[in-house]
Design a protein around this motif. Sequence first.
Motif, PDB file in Angstrom:
ATOM      1  N   SER A 164       6.821  -3.785   4.624  1.00  0.00           N
ATOM      2  CA  SER A 164       7.585  -3.861   3.367  1.00  0.00           C
ATOM      3  C   SER A 164       9.018  -3.389   3.585  1.00  0.00           C
ATOM      4  O   SER A 164       9.968  -4.035   3.131  1.00  0.00           O
ATOM      5  N   GLU A 214      11.585   7.353   7.603  1.00  0.00           N
ATOM      6  CA  GLU A 214      10.269   6.960   8.121  1.00  0.00           C
ATOM      7  C   GLU A 214       9.627   8.150   8.818  1.00  0.00           C
ATOM      8  O   GLU A 214      10.258   8.784   9.660  1.00  0.00           O
ATOM      9  N   SER A 233       3.576   8.493   8.844  1.00  0.00           N
ATOM     10  CA  SER A 233       2.350   9.003   8.212  1.00  0.00           C
ATOM     11  C   SER A 233       1.332   7.904   7.939  1.00  0.00           C
ATOM     12  O   SER A 233       0.137   8.171   7.811  1.00  0.00           O
ATOM     13  N   SER A 249       0.797  -1.314   9.064  1.00  0.00           N
ATOM     14  CA  SER A 249       1.529  -2.393   9.739  1.00  0.00           C
ATOM     15  C   SER A 249       1.387  -2.303  11.257  1.00  0.00           C
ATOM     16  O   SER A 249       1.276  -3.323  11.939  1.00  0.00           O
ATOM     17  N   ILE A 276      -1.935 -11.642  12.229  1.00  0.00           N
ATOM     18  CA  ILE A 276      -2.230 -13.066  12.002  1.00  0.00           C
ATOM     19  C   ILE A 276      -1.616 -13.533  10.684  1.00  0.00           C
ATOM     20  O   ILE A 276      -1.715 -12.836   9.669  1.00  0.00           O
ATOM     21  N   PHE A 308      10.215  11.837   3.591  1.00  0.00           N
ATOM     22  CA  PHE A 308      11.031  11.897   2.382  1.00  0.00           C
ATOM     23  C   PHE A 308      10.411  12.923   1.443  1.00  0.00           C
ATOM     24  O   PHE A 308       9.211  12.875   1.160  1.00  0.00           O
ATOM     25  N   GLY A 334      -1.464  -5.546   0.444  1.00  0.00           N
ATOM     26  CA  GLY A 334      -2.892  -5.802   0.672  1.00  0.00           C
ATOM     27  C   GLY A 334      -3.208  -6.207   2.097  1.00  0.00           C
ATOM     28  O   GLY A 334      -2.679  -5.636   3.056  1.00  0.00           O
TER      29      GLY A 334
HETATM   30  C1  LIG Z   1      -6.809  -3.062  10.368  1.00  0.00           C
HETATM   31  C2  LIG Z   1      -5.807  -3.896   9.623  1.00  0.00           C
HETATM   32  C3  LIG Z   1      -5.603  -5.210   9.984  1.00  0.00           C
HETATM   33  C4  LIG Z   1      -4.682  -6.003   9.319  1.00  0.00           C
HETATM   34  N1  LIG Z   1      -4.456  -7.273   9.749  1.00  0.00           N
HETATM   35  C5  LIG Z   1      -3.552  -8.054   9.109  1.00  0.00           C
HETATM   36  C6  LIG Z   1      -3.260  -9.365   9.564  1.00  0.00           C
HETATM   37  O1  LIG Z   1      -3.796  -9.832  10.592  1.00  0.00           O
HETATM   38  N2  LIG Z   1      -2.380 -10.120   8.843  1.00  0.00           N
HETATM   39  C7  LIG Z   1      -1.746  -9.631   7.720  1.00  0.00           C
HETATM   40  O2  LIG Z   1      -0.958 -10.346   7.093  1.00  0.00           O
HETATM   41  N3  LIG Z   1      -1.969  -8.363   7.287  1.00  0.00           N
HETATM   42  C8  LIG Z   1      -2.849  -7.579   7.948  1.00  0.00           C
HETATM   43  N4  LIG Z   1      -3.079  -6.292   7.508  1.00  0.00           N
HETATM   44  C9  LIG Z   1      -2.403  -5.841   6.277  1.00  0.00           C
HETATM   45  C10 LIG Z   1      -0.964  -5.412   6.560  1.00  0.00           C
HETATM   46  O3  LIG Z   1      -0.993  -4.570   7.649  1.00  0.00           O
HETATM   47  C11 LIG Z   1      -0.369  -4.748   5.321  1.00  0.00           C
HETATM   48  O4  LIG Z   1      -0.303  -5.670   4.269  1.00  0.00           O
HETATM   49  C12 LIG Z   1       1.041  -4.225   5.601  1.00  0.00           C
HETATM   50  O5  LIG Z   1       1.089  -3.600   6.825  1.00  0.00           O
HETATM   51  C13 LIG Z   1       1.539  -3.263   4.548  1.00  0.00           C
HETATM   52  O6  LIG Z   1       2.837  -2.865   4.931  1.00  0.00           O
HETATM   53  P1  LIG Z   1       3.605  -1.699   4.173  1.00  0.00           P
HETATM   54  O7  LIG Z   1       4.938  -1.586   4.808  1.00  0.00           O
HETATM   55  O8  LIG Z   1       3.555  -1.915   2.705  1.00  0.00           O
HETATM   56  O9  LIG Z   1       2.738  -0.374   4.449  1.00  0.00           O
HETATM   57  P2  LIG Z   1       2.663   0.518   5.783  1.00  0.00           P
HETATM   58  O10 LIG Z   1       2.504  -0.307   6.982  1.00  0.00           O
HETATM   59  O11 LIG Z   1       1.628   1.548   5.493  1.00  0.00           O
HETATM   60  O12 LIG Z   1       4.096   1.177   5.882  1.00  0.00           O
HETATM   61  C14 LIG Z   1       4.528   2.213   5.055  1.00  0.00           C
HETATM   62  C15 LIG Z   1       5.444   3.094   5.881  1.00  0.00           C
HETATM   63  O13 LIG Z   1       5.987   4.135   5.053  1.00  0.00           O
HETATM   64  C16 LIG Z   1       5.991   5.346   5.768  1.00  0.00           C
HETATM   65  N5  LIG Z   1       5.966   6.447   4.796  1.00  0.00           N
HETATM   66  C17 LIG Z   1       5.036   6.670   3.835  1.00  0.00           C
HETATM   67  N6  LIG Z   1       5.367   7.771   3.101  1.00  0.00           N
HETATM   68  C18 LIG Z   1       6.560   8.223   3.606  1.00  0.00           C
HETATM   69  C19 LIG Z   1       7.403   9.321   3.264  1.00  0.00           C
HETATM   70  N7  LIG Z   1       7.149  10.171   2.253  1.00  0.00           N
HETATM   71  N8  LIG Z   1       8.540   9.508   4.005  1.00  0.00           N
HETATM   72  C20 LIG Z   1       8.848   8.649   5.023  1.00  0.00           C
HETATM   73  N9  LIG Z   1       8.074   7.594   5.380  1.00  0.00           N
HETATM   74  C21 LIG Z   1       6.944   7.389   4.671  1.00  0.00           C
HETATM   75  C22 LIG Z   1       4.752   5.261   6.643  1.00  0.00           C
HETATM   76  O14 LIG Z   1       4.814   6.085   7.771  1.00  0.00           O
HETATM   77  C23 LIG Z   1       4.710   3.772   7.016  1.00  0.00           C
HETATM   78  O15 LIG Z   1       5.377   3.501   8.228  1.00  0.00           O
HETATM   79  C24 LIG Z   1      -3.971  -5.461   8.202  1.00  0.00           C
HETATM   80  C25 LIG Z   1      -4.164  -4.132   7.838  1.00  0.00           C
HETATM   81  C26 LIG Z   1      -5.068  -3.340   8.547  1.00  0.00           C
HETATM   82  C27 LIG Z   1      -5.226  -1.878   8.162  1.00  0.00           C
END
Ligand SMILES: Cc1cc2nc3c(=O)[nH]c(=O)nc-3n(C[C@H](O)[C@H](O)[C@H](O)COP(=O)(O)OP(=O)(O)OC[C@H]3O[C@@H](n4cnc5c(N)ncnc54)[C@H](O)[C@@H]3O)c2cc1C
Length: 349
Positions: free
Chosen positions: A13, A32, A35, A39, A45, A165, A312
């Motif tokens: 995101s 970042e 925690s 991702s 995929i 943060f 998701g």
């Molecule tokens: C096992 C698994 C397999 C998956 N496979 C796929 C796939 O093949 N294809 C697909 O499309 N999706 C897949 N997904 C889903 C996909 O990974 C998620 O939709 C996506 O990663 C979400 O991204 P995000 O950035 O919202 O969250 P995150 O990846 O959780 O990123 C949030 C970030 O914010 C940081 N953070 C949080 N709180 C703080 C704070 N207070 N201060 C500083 N930093 C902070 C965290 O460290 C983290 O790096 C999978 C998920 C899992 C768990």
Amino acid sequence: MNVDYIIVGFGLSGLSFVEQLEKNGKSFMVYEDSSQTSSRVAGGIYNPVVLKRFTLAWQASEQLRVAVSFYKDVEDKLCKKLVEDLPVLRRFNSVEEQNNWFESCGNLGLNEFLSSELVRSKNTAIDAPFHYGKVKHTGKIDINNMLFFYSEYLHKNNKIIKDSFDYDKIEVKEGLVCYKNIVSKHIVFTEGFGMKNNPFFNHLPLQGNKGEYIIIKSEALQLKEAIKSSVFIIPLGQDMYKVGATYNNEDKTSGKTLHAKEELQKKLERFLKVPYSVVDQVAGIRPTVKDRKPLIGTHTDYQNIHILNGLGSRGILIGPTVAKKLYDHIENGVLLDKDIDIKRFNILG
Ligand SMILES: Cc1cc2nc3c(=O)[nH]c(=O)nc-3n(C[C@H](O)[C@H](O)[C@H](O)COP(=O)(O)OP(=O)(O)OC[C@H]3O[C@@H](n4cnc5c(N)ncnc54)[C@H](O)[C@@H]3O)c2cc1C
């Protein structure tokens, strides 16, 4: 220091929104703290079809177009190979499943993505008496490396701070967001499941779903495609494969579990016919939402505090599209679609 945006979280995101800022010449600072791992452990995929029911995922066709060009741009910018065309084969469990597939091939929307030819593989490492159906226009993003190299790029340009943060230190004054020594026009929270600690948005119904993969090594397997059966097998190169993932709504801890490892091995051994060894295991919490739609929008009381979350289990497809929608909403006043806007959860509507 004055910036246009503070971004909290650099997973998929955060990266998707930062790309919007870079393209539009906005200044920003990212926080970042490592925690969350969703991702970084993802299979990477992109696949527009729901392979359980043979239906098209939500707005997948439009999202796919945006996502593929988005990741190619990131690839060019970082000068790293990150996008791979990877066929996805759905292993059929029965003649009935085969029939359902071929019926779905004729459906409008799906006909673009489901191949109407039965795929018979010569690879005897996998038991597949009912053969496979092939999904078209699928691929894999090397998401871990993408985040690593993008993070390095931000670090070189002094645009990322590797720190947690602290929500208590945020002040909103005269339409500006102040945080420690930074004064910003806007702040966008992109913390994935970490949103649970965010007092501005933790009322939203983010549920979280833990997923785990095992990483296996098998010289005899020799797979070039991703196979979807009761588990996915995703080739990583050098005889290594990701196998998974699990889906667990109860456990909200981040660690890997023996239970998940055993579950995945049991499922794998039902159709894998060659020796393998488990060399690693990873876990993360998917930011899933009650109604399975993203959480995008602006805080009801603060016009410069925003959120991009709820990607998701399909973040790779959804992320680039919703990041652009949020950017256009903030900068150009474009209304958000009702089904992604966090306002849908306002008690007063
Ligand atoms: C096992 C698994 C397999 C998956 N496979 C796929 C796939 O093949 N294809 C697909 O499309 N999706 C897949 N997904 C889903 C996909 O990974 C998620 O939709 C996506 O990663 C979400 O991204 P995000 O950035 O919202 O969250 P995150 O990846 O959780 O990123 C949030 C970030 O914010 C940081 N953070 C949080 N709180 C703080 C704070 N207070 N201060 C500083 N930093 C902070 C965290 O460290 C983290 O790096 C999978 C998920 C899992 C768990």
